[in-house]
Each structure stands twice: as structure tokens, then as C-alpha cells.
Scaffold this motif. Structure first.
Motif, PDB file in Angstrom:
ATOM      1  N   VAL A 135       0.830  -1.218   0.000  1.00  0.00           N
ATOM      2  CA  VAL A 135       0.000   0.000   0.000  1.00  0.00           C
ATOM      3  C   VAL A 135       0.859   1.262   0.000  1.00  0.00           C
ATOM      4  CG1 VAL A 135      -1.923  -1.170   1.141  1.00  0.00           C
ATOM      5  CG2 VAL A 135      -0.285   0.120   2.513  1.00  0.00           C
ATOM      6  N   LEU A 136       2.147   1.092   0.248  1.00  0.00           N
ATOM      7  CA  LEU A 136       3.075   2.228   0.223  1.00  0.00           C
ATOM      8  C   LEU A 136       3.823   2.245  -1.105  1.00  0.00           C
ATOM      9  CD1 LEU A 136       4.757   1.780   3.733  1.00  0.00           C
ATOM     10  CD2 LEU A 136       2.951   3.407   3.135  1.00  0.00           C
ATOM     11  N   PRO A 137       4.131   3.419  -1.632  1.00  0.00           N
ATOM     12  CA  PRO A 137       5.006   3.486  -2.811  1.00  0.00           C
ATOM     13  C   PRO A 137       6.366   2.856  -2.474  1.00  0.00           C
ATOM     14  CG  PRO A 137       3.989   5.622  -2.363  1.00  0.00           C
ATOM     15  CD  PRO A 137       3.674   4.741  -1.193  1.00  0.00           C
ATOM     16  N   ALA A 138       7.035   2.283  -3.473  1.00  0.00           N
ATOM     17  CA  ALA A 138       8.293   1.562  -3.255  1.00  0.00           C
ATOM     18  C   ALA A 138       9.305   2.385  -2.466  1.00  0.00           C
ATOM     19  CB  ALA A 138       8.886   1.130  -4.594  1.00  0.00           C
ATOM     20  N   ARG A 139       9.452   3.657  -2.794  1.00  0.00           N
ATOM     21  CA  ARG A 139      10.417   4.512  -2.085  1.00  0.00           C
ATOM     22  C   ARG A 139      10.049   4.622  -0.606  1.00  0.00           C
ATOM     23  NH1 ARG A 139      10.929   9.383  -0.077  1.00  0.00           N
ATOM     24  NH2 ARG A 139      12.909  10.468  -0.174  1.00  0.00           N
ATOM     25  N   ASP A 140       8.767   4.775  -0.324  1.00  0.00           N
ATOM     26  CA  ASP A 140       8.308   4.895   1.058  1.00  0.00           C
ATOM     27  C   ASP A 140       8.540   3.600   1.831  1.00  0.00           C
ATOM     28  OD1 ASP A 140       7.575   7.462   0.434  1.00  0.00           O
ATOM     29  OD2 ASP A 140       5.409   7.097   0.521  1.00  0.00           O
ATOM     30  N   ARG A 141       8.402   2.455   1.161  1.00  0.00           N
ATOM     31  CA  ARG A 141       8.655   1.164   1.829  1.00  0.00           C
ATOM     32  C   ARG A 141      10.090   1.109   2.333  1.00  0.00           C
ATOM     33  NH1 ARG A 141       6.709  -2.380  -3.090  1.00  0.00           N
ATOM     34  NH2 ARG A 141       4.981  -0.986  -3.498  1.00  0.00           N
ATOM     35  N   ARG A 142      11.023   1.497   1.465  1.00  0.00           N
ATOM     36  CA  ARG A 142      12.444   1.471   1.848  1.00  0.00           C
ATOM     37  C   ARG A 142      12.710   2.417   3.019  1.00  0.00           C
ATOM     38  NH1 ARG A 142      12.741   1.179  -3.727  1.00  0.00           N
ATOM     39  NH2 ARG A 142      13.149   3.398  -3.947  1.00  0.00           N
ATOM     40  N   VAL A 143      12.153   3.612   2.951  1.00  0.00           N
ATOM     41  CA  VAL A 143      12.339   4.608   4.016  1.00  0.00           C
ATOM     42  C   VAL A 143      11.705   4.101   5.312  1.00  0.00           C
ATOM     43  CG1 VAL A 143      11.733   6.942   4.783  1.00  0.00           C
ATOM     44  CG2 VAL A 143      12.561   6.569   2.446  1.00  0.00           C
ATOM     45  N   PHE A 144      10.490   3.564   5.218  1.00  0.00           N
ATOM     46  CA  PHE A 144       9.784   3.046   6.387  1.00  0.00           C
ATOM     47  C   PHE A 144      10.592   1.942   7.064  1.00  0.00           C
ATOM     48  CE2 PHE A 144       6.704  -0.086   8.118  1.00  0.00           C
ATOM     49  CZ  PHE A 144       6.161   0.689   9.121  1.00  0.00           C
ATOM     50  N   MET A 145      11.046   0.956   6.300  1.00  0.00           N
ATOM     51  CA  MET A 145      11.807  -0.162   6.869  1.00  0.00           C
ATOM     52  C   MET A 145      13.141   0.319   7.431  1.00  0.00           C
ATOM     53  SD  MET A 145       9.898  -2.777   6.858  1.00  0.00           S
ATOM     54  CE  MET A 145      11.081  -4.066   7.245  1.00  0.00           C
ATOM     55  N   ALA A 146      13.826   1.196   6.724  1.00  0.00           N
ATOM     56  CA  ALA A 146      15.100   1.737   7.219  1.00  0.00           C
ATOM     57  C   ALA A 146      14.889   2.508   8.517  1.00  0.00           C
ATOM     58  CB  ALA A 146      15.757   2.619   6.164  1.00  0.00           C
ATOM     59  N   SER A 147      13.814   3.261   8.589  1.00  0.00           N
ATOM     60  CA  SER A 147      13.521   4.037   9.795  1.00  0.00           C
ATOM     61  C   SER A 147      13.217   3.124  10.979  1.00  0.00           C
ATOM     62  CB  SER A 147      12.346   4.986   9.549  1.00  0.00           C
ATOM     63  OG  SER A 147      12.677   5.925   8.555  1.00  0.00           O
ATOM     64  N   LEU A 148      12.415   2.085  10.750  1.00  0.00           N
ATOM     65  CA  LEU A 148      12.137   1.127  11.825  1.00  0.00           C
ATOM     66  C   LEU A 148      13.422   0.464  12.321  1.00  0.00           C
ATOM     67  CD1 LEU A 148       8.857  -0.757  10.817  1.00  0.00           C
ATOM     68  CD2 LEU A 148       9.223   0.705  12.804  1.00  0.00           C
ATOM     69  N   LYS A 149      14.275   0.059  11.394  1.00  0.00           N
ATOM     70  CA  LYS A 149      15.546  -0.577  11.778  1.00  0.00           C
ATOM     71  C   LYS A 149      16.410   0.382  12.591  1.00  0.00           C
ATOM     72  CE  LYS A 149      15.701  -3.636   7.794  1.00  0.00           C
ATOM     73  NZ  LYS A 149      16.382  -3.921   6.529  1.00  0.00           N
ATOM     74  N   GLY A 153      17.259  -0.574  16.316  1.00  0.00           N
ATOM     75  CA  GLY A 153      18.683  -0.805  16.539  1.00  0.00           C
ATOM     76  C   GLY A 153      19.355   0.267  17.370  1.00  0.00           C
ATOM     77  N   GLY A 154      18.671   1.356  17.592  1.00  0.00           N
ATOM     78  CA  GLY A 154      19.249   2.476  18.337  1.00  0.00           C
ATOM     79  C   GLY A 154      18.429   2.832  19.555  1.00  0.00           C
ATOM     80  N   ARG A 155      17.624   3.858  19.419  1.00  0.00           N
ATOM     81  CA  ARG A 155      16.867   4.413  20.550  1.00  0.00           C
ATOM     82  C   ARG A 155      15.960   3.394  21.239  1.00  0.00           C
ATOM     83  NH1 ARG A 155      14.408   5.627  24.244  1.00  0.00           N
ATOM     84  NH2 ARG A 155      13.577   7.625  24.933  1.00  0.00           N
ATOM     85  N   LEU A 156      15.385   2.486  20.492  1.00  0.00           N
ATOM     86  CA  LEU A 156      14.481   1.485  21.073  1.00  0.00           C
ATOM     87  C   LEU A 156      15.117   0.098  21.179  1.00  0.00           C
ATOM     88  CD1 LEU A 156      11.160   2.493  19.246  1.00  0.00           C
ATOM     89  CD2 LEU A 156      11.929   3.135  21.548  1.00  0.00           C
ATOM     90  N   ALA A 157      16.439   0.042  21.247  1.00  0.00           N
ATOM     91  CA  ALA A 157      17.134  -1.246  21.292  1.00  0.00           C
ATOM     92  C   ALA A 157      16.896  -2.003  22.590  1.00  0.00           C
ATOM     93  CB  ALA A 157      18.638  -1.050  21.076  1.00  0.00           C
ATOM     94  N   GLU A 158      16.818  -1.309  23.692  1.00  0.00           N
ATOM     95  CA  GLU A 158      16.649  -1.958  24.997  1.00  0.00           C
ATOM     96  C   GLU A 158      15.562  -1.263  25.792  1.00  0.00           C
ATOM     97  OE1 GLU A 158      18.139  -4.692  26.169  1.00  0.00           O
ATOM     98  OE2 GLU A 158      19.318  -4.902  24.332  1.00  0.00           O
ATOM     99  N   PRO A 159      14.719  -2.028  26.465  1.00  0.00           N
ATOM    100  CA  PRO A 159      13.707  -1.392  27.315  1.00  0.00           C
ATOM    101  C   PRO A 159      14.361  -0.773  28.548  1.00  0.00           C
ATOM    102  CG  PRO A 159      13.610  -3.788  27.527  1.00  0.00           C
ATOM    103  CD  PRO A 159      14.630  -3.489  26.473  1.00  0.00           C
TER     104      PRO A 159
END
Length: 173
Positions: A135-149, A153-159
Motif C-alpha cells: 500500500v506504500l510506494p516503493a520509495r516509502d517502503r524502503r524509508v519506512f523499513m530503514a527508519s524502523l531498523k 537498533g538504536g533508541r528502542l534497542a533496549e527497554p
């Protein structure tokens, strides 16, 4: 449950997120996790796996890891890991073996049947993920997944420690 359903209907008005939760990152992530996991759970029934079983198999297939290492890697509690491993062993998909380096530890191995099942499950999960992201344009998919990672991997790495402790609940299939 009725209160939750009514709140969800209000929030999800007209096919989009509206109302008080529209900018609530925690709610948005939790809602996405819940709905995606329930869809994956329904699809994985075709290969007699649960999302949790898949996570454990996938993590164990990456190399010789102990139960404790898998617990940390996946984020399950020890009791849930034991129950899941019992289910995987009973199905002939995984096995516990003594560690070569620590006689107190057990290494989790994936059997041939487990590897075949993992391939089937990975195909199902890949298909569901692709459908959800379509449902997302291809470019947005890449940005979305990269942002989640980046977040995971950073700010939300550990509770952080909290009182009372926030309990993680697994979605039951």
C-alpha cells in the motif's frame, strides 16, 4: 472488549487513523504489531507453526545458540522459550543438544524437517509482508523499513527499567 472495539472503530474511522491515537507512536506500533501478527498467525496455520515457533526456528537456524542466547535475541521469557522448544521438539523441528563449551547449557539445533518448515514459513511471511507494504510506494517502503531498523537498533534497542514492569504478551494463535 466492547470498549476496546468501540475505541478502535472511532480511531480507524474512514479507513485511516483519526482521533486521539493518530499521533501516538506507541499505539500505532502496537496496533500494527497486533494486526500483522494475527494475520501471520492465521497464515502460518497452513504449515502448523505459530509466529513464536517461527521466531525460535529462525533464530536457532542461524547457528549454535543456547536457550539463554535465544531468549535474549528474541525477547521471550524463559518459560515461554521452554514451552516453545518443547512444541518444536515434539513436532520434530528442533532439538536440544549439550553445548560443546558449557556442560550446563543446551544448544538448540534445527532438524532437516525444521529447516524445510522454516522455508515454507519464510515464504508465507514474506508474502504477507509484501502485501502489507504494497500500500506504500516503493520509495516509502524502503524509508519506512530503514527508519524502523534505525529506531529498533538504536533508541528502542533496549527497554528501560520501570515499576511496575511492562509485561510483554504474546499473541495467542
Amino acid at each position: 472488549m466492547a470498549r476496546t472495539r468501540a475505541a478502535t472503530e472511532t480511531v480507524m474511522a474512514e479507513g485511516g487513523v483519526a482521533g486521539p491515537f493518530s499521533s501516538n507512536l506507541c499505539w500505532l506500533l502496537a496496533r500494527g504489531y497486533y494486526t500483522l501478527t494475527t494475520e501471520i498467525a492465521a497464515e502460518l496455520q497452513a504449515v502448523d507453526l505459530t509466529p513464536r515457533m517461527h521466531e525460535v526456528l529462525a533464530a536457532a537456524a542461524g547457528g549454535d545458540r543456547t536457550q539463554t542466547e535465544l531468549v535474549r535475541m528474541i525477547g521471550l521469557d524463559k518459560t515461554t522459550m521452554v514451552v516453545t522448544l518443547d512444541e518444536l521438539e515434539a513436532a520434530g523441528l528442533a532439538e536440544r543438544r549439550p553445548s560443546r563449551t558449557d556442560r550446563r547449557a543446551r544448544v538448540i539445533g534445527v532438524t532437516r524437517a525444521g529447516r524445510r518448515k522454516l522455508v515454507q514459513a519464510d515464504e508465507i511471511i514474506h508474502r504477507v509482508h509484501a502485501d502489507v507494504l504494497s500500500v506504500l510506494p516503493a520509495r516509502d517502503r524502503r524509508v519506512f523499513m530503514a527508519s524502523l531498523k534505525t529506531l529498533i537498533g538504536g533508541r528502542l534497542a533496549e527497554p528501560v527499567a520501570s515499576a511496575p514492569t511492562v509485561r510483554r504478551r504474546a499473541v495467542r494463535a
